[in-house]
Write an enzyme that holds these catalytic residues in place. Sequence first.
Site, short mmCIF file in Angstrom:
data_model
loop_
_atom_site.label_atom_id
_atom_site.label_comp_id
_atom_site.label_asym_id
_atom_site.label_seq_id
_atom_site.Cartn_x
_atom_site.Cartn_y
_atom_site.Cartn_z
N ASP A 101 45.49 19.41 35.34
CA ASP A 101 45.57 18.91 33.97
C ASP A 101 46.19 19.97 33.07
O ASP A 101 46.16 21.17 33.38
CB ASP A 101 44.18 18.55 33.45
CG ASP A 101 43.51 17.48 34.27
OD1 ASP A 101 44.22 16.72 34.95
OD2 ASP A 101 42.26 17.42 34.23
N VAL A 102 46.70 19.54 31.93
CA VAL A 102 47.39 20.46 31.03
C VAL A 102 46.47 21.59 30.56
O VAL A 102 46.93 22.73 30.35
CB VAL A 102 48.00 19.69 29.84
CG1 VAL A 102 46.90 19.10 28.95
CG2 VAL A 102 48.93 20.58 29.03
#
Length: 232
Positions: A101-102
């Site tokens: 995930d970012v």
Amino acid sequence: MRLDRFLAETTELTRSLAKKALHREEVSVDGEVVKNPAMQIGEDNRVTWNDQPLALVGLRYLMLHKPAGVECTARRTLYPRAIDLVALPKAERLQTVGRLDVDTTGLVLLTDDGQWSHRVTSPKHRWGKVYRVTLDEPLEGEALARAVAAFAEGVTLDGEDKPTRPAELAMREPSVAELTLFEGKYHQVKRMFAAIGCHVAALHRESIGPLALGDLPAGEWRELTADEVAAF
């Protein structure tokens, strides 16, 4: 391989721009200026563009310490991409092996070898992925015992019918867990902890199978050794 394709593979030129470079007599093969884009290039030919020797890019295998705020995607978005951190020719050909995930940090593998990527990510090979999970509240006592048992058995995530594969949970500190997964569902770590009533405040991937991030600084990358590639 056609000469125009060879130029496109070894430079930033498109096929169209490669043909224009040939027309301008900027390309030589074995010391002779060549204008024919259809000329076949073999391993023994020496190709130069503006007197700079060119060579095909082989298969590449990298590890990256992904910082927060970086996306594992080929698309351009509001965030920088993992491949934008890699200073290599034709870096856009690299694909992340699975995703983070970012806002998740840690180990990301990148390659342009699709078969190797599949070996790393395929659940049948059961490569464990180790995460350091920081929770917003301590997980202790009976709640911890129930969580360990639930993760070992598999938990049913919100919106899914089948439980997760068995996972290994241990606590390093009251609010810092070590979780080893053997699969990679969407937002899996956060969703697993949500299923037992816990909120993940920070997430960091430390290793994939035999490869550990080690002391590689955030935002930095390195090539894998031949032994590291062969380990999968």
